[in-house]
Write a protein that holds these residues in place. Sequence first.
Motif, PDB file in Angstrom:
ATOM      1  N   LEU A 113       5.400   1.923  -2.655  1.00 15.93           N
ATOM      2  CA  LEU A 113       5.373   1.127  -1.424  1.00 15.93           C
ATOM      3  C   LEU A 113       6.549   1.463  -0.515  1.00 15.93           C
ATOM      4  CD1 LEU A 113       4.241  -2.516  -2.305  1.00 15.93           C
ATOM      5  CD2 LEU A 113       3.114  -0.847  -0.820  1.00 15.93           C
ATOM      6  N   GLY A 117       6.346   3.023   3.238  1.00 12.96           N
ATOM      7  CA  GLY A 117       6.957   2.365   4.376  1.00 12.96           C
ATOM      8  C   GLY A 117       7.766   3.301   5.243  1.00 12.96           C
ATOM      9  N   SER A 120       4.974   5.181   7.424  1.00  6.85           N
ATOM     10  CA  SER A 120       3.794   4.397   7.769  1.00  6.85           C
ATOM     11  C   SER A 120       3.377   4.553   9.228  1.00  6.85           C
ATOM     12  CB  SER A 120       4.029   2.912   7.469  1.00  6.85           C
ATOM     13  OG  SER A 120       5.114   2.416   8.225  1.00  6.85           O
ATOM     14  N   THR A 121       4.309   4.962  10.084  1.00  9.45           N
ATOM     15  CA  THR A 121       3.993   5.107  11.506  1.00  9.45           C
ATOM     16  C   THR A 121       3.916   6.587  11.868  1.00  9.45           C
ATOM     17  OG1 THR A 121       5.129   3.038  12.004  1.00  9.45           O
ATOM     18  CG2 THR A 121       4.715   4.525  13.836  1.00  9.45           C
ATOM     19  N   GLN A 149      -0.180   2.768  12.865  1.00  8.31           N
ATOM     20  CA  GLN A 149       0.734   2.211  11.875  1.00  8.31           C
ATOM     21  C   GLN A 149      -0.080   1.723  10.696  1.00  8.31           C
ATOM     22  OE1 GLN A 149       3.347  -0.785  13.343  1.00  8.31           O
ATOM     23  NE2 GLN A 149       4.515  -0.942  11.449  1.00  8.31           N
ATOM     24  N   ALA A 151      -0.166  -0.318   6.928  1.00 11.94           N
ATOM     25  CA  ALA A 151       0.479  -1.293   6.044  1.00 11.94           C
ATOM     26  C   ALA A 151      -0.449  -1.517   4.865  1.00 11.94           C
ATOM     27  CB  ALA A 151       0.735  -2.600   6.784  1.00 11.94           C
ATOM     28  N   SER A 153      -0.880  -2.296   0.231  1.00 10.52           N
ATOM     29  CA  SER A 153      -0.417  -2.802  -1.052  1.00 10.52           C
ATOM     30  C   SER A 153      -0.816  -1.800  -2.121  1.00 10.52           C
ATOM     31  CB  SER A 153      -1.036  -4.172  -1.350  1.00 10.52           C
ATOM     32  OG  SER A 153      -2.450  -4.075  -1.395  1.00 10.52           O
ATOM     33  N   MET A 182      -4.848   0.391   2.083  1.00 12.84           N
ATOM     34  CA  MET A 182      -4.122   0.551   3.339  1.00 12.84           C
ATOM     35  C   MET A 182      -4.920  -0.050   4.501  1.00 12.84           C
ATOM     36  SD  MET A 182      -1.344   2.146   2.475  1.00 12.84           S
ATOM     37  CE  MET A 182      -0.719   2.712   4.063  1.00 12.84           C
ATOM     38  N   SER A 183      -4.226  -0.800   5.352  1.00 16.59           N
ATOM     39  CA  SER A 183      -4.785  -1.265   6.621  1.00 16.59           C
ATOM     40  C   SER A 183      -4.192  -0.400   7.727  1.00 16.59           C
ATOM     41  CB  SER A 183      -4.436  -2.737   6.858  1.00 16.59           C
ATOM     42  OG  SER A 183      -5.033  -3.557   5.874  1.00 16.59           O
ATOM     43  N   SER A 192      -9.534   0.079   7.433  1.00 14.47           N
ATOM     44  CA  SER A 192      -8.872   0.055   6.130  1.00 14.47           C
ATOM     45  C   SER A 192      -9.448   1.152   5.249  1.00 14.47           C
ATOM     46  CB  SER A 192      -9.055  -1.309   5.448  1.00 14.47           C
ATOM     47  OG  SER A 192     -10.428  -1.593   5.233  1.00 14.47           O
TER      48      SER A 192
END
Length: 236
Positions: A113, A117, A120-121, A149, A151, A153, A182-183, A192
């Motif tokens: 994770l 992060g 992620s962008t 972007q 985000a 889990s 992922m969203s 997603s």
Amino acid sequence: MGVYAMGRLRYLRLSLRNRVLIWLFCAATLLIALCIVALTHMKPILINLAAARINNTVNRIVVAAVNDAVSSGTIQYDALVSLEKDASGHVTALRSNIGEVNRLQSLLADDILQRLGEVSTSELSIPVGTLTGSALLAGRGPSIHVRMQAAGSTSATFRNEFTAAGINQTKHQILLRVDVSMSILLPAFTTSTRVSNEIAVAETVIVGGVPENYTYFSTLPEELSDYAEDYIMNNR
């Protein structure tokens, strides 16, 4: 006469301003309509490109995180399982270290994770020709840059797998399954994706006792029982 001219001039100004406002309203309406049509046409293309990029990124990060954990000695076979043996030294049972398994699952999930992060962008570059939907124009023309972007889990789970490796040998593998949801946030809509990986992180070969007799039947399943009965009767 002067009052009439001033009134006429004021009327012309108001009329001109109204016309300008009407033209501006029509232009804004047309622009909004074109944007809606463009976004509607771009949506499936953006979703496919974004999902493909996210899948590649997640796969690369998961493999790198697991390889780093194995190379650094964070994941070790002896720490995850212990082999119980009898007086003759033969393996009788395999016991999992649940505490260590849970700790490593949480550690790896957090590490993945954190790495996600950091990247992620990103931006998607889409050639204008691709947006037309034409195969001839795909990949041609100037590119439109869309910022996205992501985000998500993640979950990490260990599982055991046993495979026959010979007459008296069993290969034991510890597999790590990582699921990442992922969203993806894109302009005007979201999508997603789910990425799953299963990687072998440790393995060993368990050697058992050597059997006194070993018989191999090279026959079809329906004929196996007849051959077995004949073999047993003739070798008593």
